[in-house]
Design a protein around this motif. Sequence first.
Motif, PDB file in Angstrom:
ATOM      1  N   GLU A 192       0.830  -1.210   0.000  1.00  0.00           N
ATOM      2  CA  GLU A 192       0.000   0.000   0.000  1.00  0.00           C
ATOM      3  C   GLU A 192       0.863   1.259   0.000  1.00  0.00           C
ATOM      4  O   GLU A 192       0.592   2.212  -0.740  1.00  0.00           O
ATOM      5  N   ALA A 193       1.903   1.269   0.836  1.00  0.00           N
ATOM      6  CA  ALA A 193       2.778   2.429   0.907  1.00  0.00           C
ATOM      7  C   ALA A 193       3.506   2.645  -0.411  1.00  0.00           C
ATOM      8  O   ALA A 193       3.653   3.787  -0.877  1.00  0.00           O
ATOM      9  N   ALA A 194       3.978   1.566  -1.038  1.00  0.00           N
ATOM     10  CA  ALA A 194       4.685   1.686  -2.314  1.00  0.00           C
ATOM     11  C   ALA A 194       3.752   2.199  -3.404  1.00  0.00           C
ATOM     12  O   ALA A 194       4.139   3.051  -4.224  1.00  0.00           O
TER      13      ALA A 194
ATOM     14  N   LEU B  71      10.882  10.641   5.621  1.00  0.00           N
ATOM     15  CA  LEU B  71       9.883   9.962   6.428  1.00  0.00           C
ATOM     16  C   LEU B  71       9.003   9.019   5.622  1.00  0.00           C
ATOM     17  O   LEU B  71       8.304   8.186   6.188  1.00  0.00           O
ATOM     18  N   GLY B  72       9.025   9.152   4.297  1.00  0.00           N
ATOM     19  CA  GLY B  72       8.225   8.268   3.465  1.00  0.00           C
ATOM     20  C   GLY B  72       6.773   8.687   3.396  1.00  0.00           C
ATOM     21  O   GLY B  72       6.309   9.567   4.124  1.00  0.00           O
ATOM     22  N   VAL B  73       6.048   8.062   2.496  1.00  0.00           N
ATOM     23  CA  VAL B  73       4.630   8.334   2.290  1.00  0.00           C
ATOM     24  C   VAL B  73       3.874   7.038   2.534  1.00  0.00           C
ATOM     25  O   VAL B  73       4.196   6.005   1.941  1.00  0.00           O
ATOM     26  N   ALA B  74       2.893   7.062   3.408  1.00  0.00           N
ATOM     27  CA  ALA B  74       2.140   5.854   3.713  1.00  0.00           C
ATOM     28  C   ALA B  74       0.731   6.237   4.145  1.00  0.00           C
ATOM     29  O   ALA B  74       0.534   7.281   4.789  1.00  0.00           O
TER      30      ALA B  74
ATOM     31  N   LEU C  23      10.085  18.288   0.082  1.00  0.00           N
ATOM     32  CA  LEU C  23      10.481  17.029  -0.545  1.00  0.00           C
ATOM     33  C   LEU C  23      11.471  16.275   0.328  1.00  0.00           C
ATOM     34  O   LEU C  23      11.454  15.048   0.392  1.00  0.00           O
ATOM     35  N   SER C  24      12.352  17.015   1.020  1.00  0.00           N
ATOM     36  CA  SER C  24      13.319  16.375   1.898  1.00  0.00           C
ATOM     37  C   SER C  24      12.617  15.665   3.049  1.00  0.00           C
ATOM     38  O   SER C  24      12.965  14.528   3.403  1.00  0.00           O
ATOM     39  N   LEU C  25      11.612  16.319   3.643  1.00  0.00           N
ATOM     40  CA  LEU C  25      10.866  15.690   4.727  1.00  0.00           C
ATOM     41  C   LEU C  25      10.139  14.442   4.234  1.00  0.00           C
ATOM     42  O   LEU C  25      10.124  13.405   4.904  1.00  0.00           O
TER      43      LEU C  25
ATOM     44  N   VAL D 186       1.968   6.836  -6.771  1.00  0.00           N
ATOM     45  CA  VAL D 186       0.912   7.729  -7.238  1.00  0.00           C
ATOM     46  C   VAL D 186       1.261   9.184  -6.930  1.00  0.00           C
ATOM     47  O   VAL D 186       1.109  10.075  -7.776  1.00  0.00           O
ATOM     48  N   VAL D 187       1.750   9.443  -5.709  1.00  0.00           N
ATOM     49  CA  VAL D 187       2.111  10.815  -5.336  1.00  0.00           C
ATOM     50  C   VAL D 187       3.242  11.330  -6.237  1.00  0.00           C
ATOM     51  O   VAL D 187       3.200  12.476  -6.704  1.00  0.00           O
TER      52      VAL D 187
END
Length: 324
Positions: free
Chosen positions: A96-98, A237-240, A231-233, A103-104
């Motif tokens: 799901e996270a990937a 921390l990743g997108v999930a 973008l650095s943050l 998509v983002v």
Amino acid sequence: MTAGSAAARVAVVDLVEPDRLRVAAEPALLYAQTRVELLAGFRELRRTAALLRLLPDRWAHGLADHLAGPLADPLADPLADPDGDVAAHDRTPEDEAALLAGVVDDLRSLEGRALRRILPDLGDAARHAGARAVREELRHRSQRRSDPSLNPEAARLFSAVGRLAARSRRSPDALIALLLHSVALAPGEAALMPTGMVHLPGTGRTLQVRAPADADPAGLPAPVLDTPPGLSLMAELGVAPGPAPRLDPAVRTRDLLRYAPRDLAVELTIGLAEQVLDPSLATSPGGRQATVVDLDDGPEPAPGAPARPATDARPRRVAVVAPR
């Protein structure tokens, strides 16, 4: 606010919708003094797909299919049981996270003609769907229609996305905003915004609390999503997907609320002044100072300092922010 850098940072903030999405630069507790609406945090993908299918827009339906697969029963209520209506049941949280991250990234890369082919129609569809849902909410319950596209969450989300699309025509932020939770806080409710959370401030008055630090009381500015700090943050921390950033009180009584988030070394107590203003709150064992905010008049000195003259005889409601 109390003097000294050891006090928690507290600010009363009237939210204003910006033209771009933001990324939280540090954790913050948001306490709603009035009704507050905002978009914050990526929603679970199947729920997002169910909402996207309510928009009369071909691009939104294509994104919904990509996120969750086609509906097993196209006539079913997509919001009644989102998990039960989709074909993809076996994805792991990592999957799901990937998928969300991909998509983002794809949406952030949209520009020029490709963006212009999507954004105007999507913005119009969102505005019309949001306005229709808001009108339906104003009807008496006996006259409301049982249409899933008229639910309050869809109304808030689509209205906010429609406004953002109109303000930010050269940015894909409105498309990304469709993936975020629509959060509505009643007065007295709270949300916790962790570092790196993508959000769109909305409307309402908040009391915002951040951990002690040598910084401005309002805290570090939240960078725009598609800038190097934002973008650095996100990269760090990743997108999930996750739950909405609501915060339940640690203590709730008829006259007192206390919030003690694990991610902040402070606790927020709301109540009548005579109940919560205790001289022992002026400093903690570590020497850090408490901060007191009159919920009608803004910050004032810590307990033990001379009190302001009362403007009327009504009981004063205050917020006490103390280190833990």
